[in-house]
Design an enzyme around this catalytic site. Structure first.
Site: not given
Ligand code: GCU
Length: 397
Positions: A237, A378
């Site tokens: 992420s 995710h």
């Molecule tokens: C949020 C953000 C993303 C990021 C994510 C994370 O959802 O909008 O851009 O990648 O957090 O780091 O889990």
């Protein structure tokens, strides 16, 4: 199958997040190669620096070099870690002279049995080194998040990495800058500005966290049990965004793995799908420099897109991974970016993703650039690590 998802999520009158492939729009991708680039040498000499400069001036900011007075202090070595299979080392890396200097704490696991230096996966962790492994001698910092030892162990799979002949090294990204709007005030952008001769607003948080990976690599170069020519940067992420940027800047990294990095990472920004430039700049303004805000309302004026960041990794192995339910990161945008980096790899006679359409879930594609979309959310799961190990075995023998 993503075109089946025809949901547009309306969160407020101003903010509409699109999840309808039919509404994504058809902005042409900025060209990664220009007609003047005839071969790999032209790329390296001319085009690559041009693109790196764009990302530096328009998006992530500078990526400073190694501070002159770094030094280490070993805190704990356990030669009988993970039930005797590993050696764990905890090392404090001071980023300036003296024992009051800003530091990052490194946690390293090494396979015990190996006769030669081993390749190593490295990555920042979200919640503290003590969450990466449940071993009871991992030092817990006072400032650390109040979460249990080994809380995120299943995201790291240390024991299985060790069994497969890999080392793992990590540091907590909050050591360098807290992930909040004011984080820079107490983080290294402020405390190391003299040492690095860099103003706090010349870079931003993603660059800081990525820079930490380069410092971790500096340390690994001094570690005899590790093969410093086979250091693979990984990140999930936001930390995947940081890993990509680090590897784009630092040629010593052997490969990079982007796990669900999404917007500002591996996903194309100019596609209107899931997270957008405006949204990320509004919610996380400190991740990018101010210059990037100019594209909030006009992504069509961006002189680059994220396939060009991926191309900066060439000719080194690059893995981009998405997840089917992780629509916020725009899995298709990640696939398309990985595909569009292919022509640069071709200059080096390496094969890219090798297919024109997005593959079915759980069917990795490609060679030097590899891509998969895992079934699920995710996250980073053993399925993902299995593919990364296979990839590293094949591409960094
Ligand atoms: C949020 C953000 C993303 C990021 C994510 C994370 O959802 O909008 O851009 O990648 O957090 O780091 O889990």
């Amino acid at each position: 199958f993503f075109s089946l998802v025809t949901l547009s999520l309306r969160l407020s009158a101003q903010e509409v997040f699109n999840y309808d492939e039919l509404k994504v729009g058809n902005l042409p991708l900025p060209a990664v190669l220009t007609p003047a680039v005839k071969n790999a040498a032209d790329w390296q000499r001319n085009r690559r620096p041009e693109i790196l400069r764009l990302f530096t001036t328009q998006m992530y900011g500078v990526f400073p070099g190694k501070p002159p007075h770094m030094h280490t202090q070993v805190q704990l070595v356990d030669s009988n870690a993970l039930g005797g299979k590993a050696i764990s080392k905890q090392v404090r890396l001071f980023l300036a002279a003296g024992d009051q200097a800003p530091f990052m704490d490194i946690l390293l696991f090494l396979p015990k049995e190996s006769k030669k230096p081993v390749p190593v996966f490295i990555g920042c962790n979200f919640l503290g080194n003590h969450t990466v492994s449940g071993e009871n001698n991992i030092l817990v910092k006072k400032v650390a998040h109040p979460v249990a030892l080994g809380f995120q162990e299943r995201r790291w799979e240390v024991a299985r990495l060790i069994e497969n002949g890999y080392a793992l090294a990590t540091y907590h990204y909050g050591d360098l800058e807290a992930d909040s709007t004011d984080g820079w005030k107490t983080g290294i952008r402020t405390t190391l500005q003299q040492e690095l001769k860099t103003a706090p607003d010349a870079w931003a948080a993603l660059s800081v966290w990525g820079w930490g990976l380069s410092r971790l690599l500096d340390y690994l170069e001094t570690e005899k049990a590790v093969d410093a020519k086979r250091v693979i940067a990984t990140g999930h992420s936001r930390l995947g965004k940081a890993a990509l940027w680090a590897v784009a800047n630092d040629p010593r990294f052997a490969a990079v793995i982007s796990n669900n990095s999404g917007e500002g990472g591996a996903a194309l920004s100019t596609r209107w799908y899931g997270e957008t430039i405006e949204r990320i700049n509004t919610r996380f303004p400190y991740w990018f420099t101010d210059a990037y805000k100019q594209y909030n309302k006009k992504p069509e004026t961006l002189p680059f897109d994220q396939h060009m960041l991926l191309a900066l990794i060439a000719p080194r192995p690059l893995y981009v991974a998405s997840a089917t339910e992780d629509l916020w990161t725009d899995p298709k945008g990640e696939f398309l970016a990985a595909r569009a980096a292919g022509p640069v790899y071709a200059l080096f006679k390496y094969e890219g993703v090798g297919v024109s359409e997005m593959p079915a879930p759980d069917h990795p594609v490609g060679k030097r650039i590899r891509y998969h979309v895992r079934t699920g959310k995710h996250d980073i799961l053993w399925y993902d690590w299995e593919q990364y190990i296979k990839f590293a075995n094949e591409e960094l023998p």
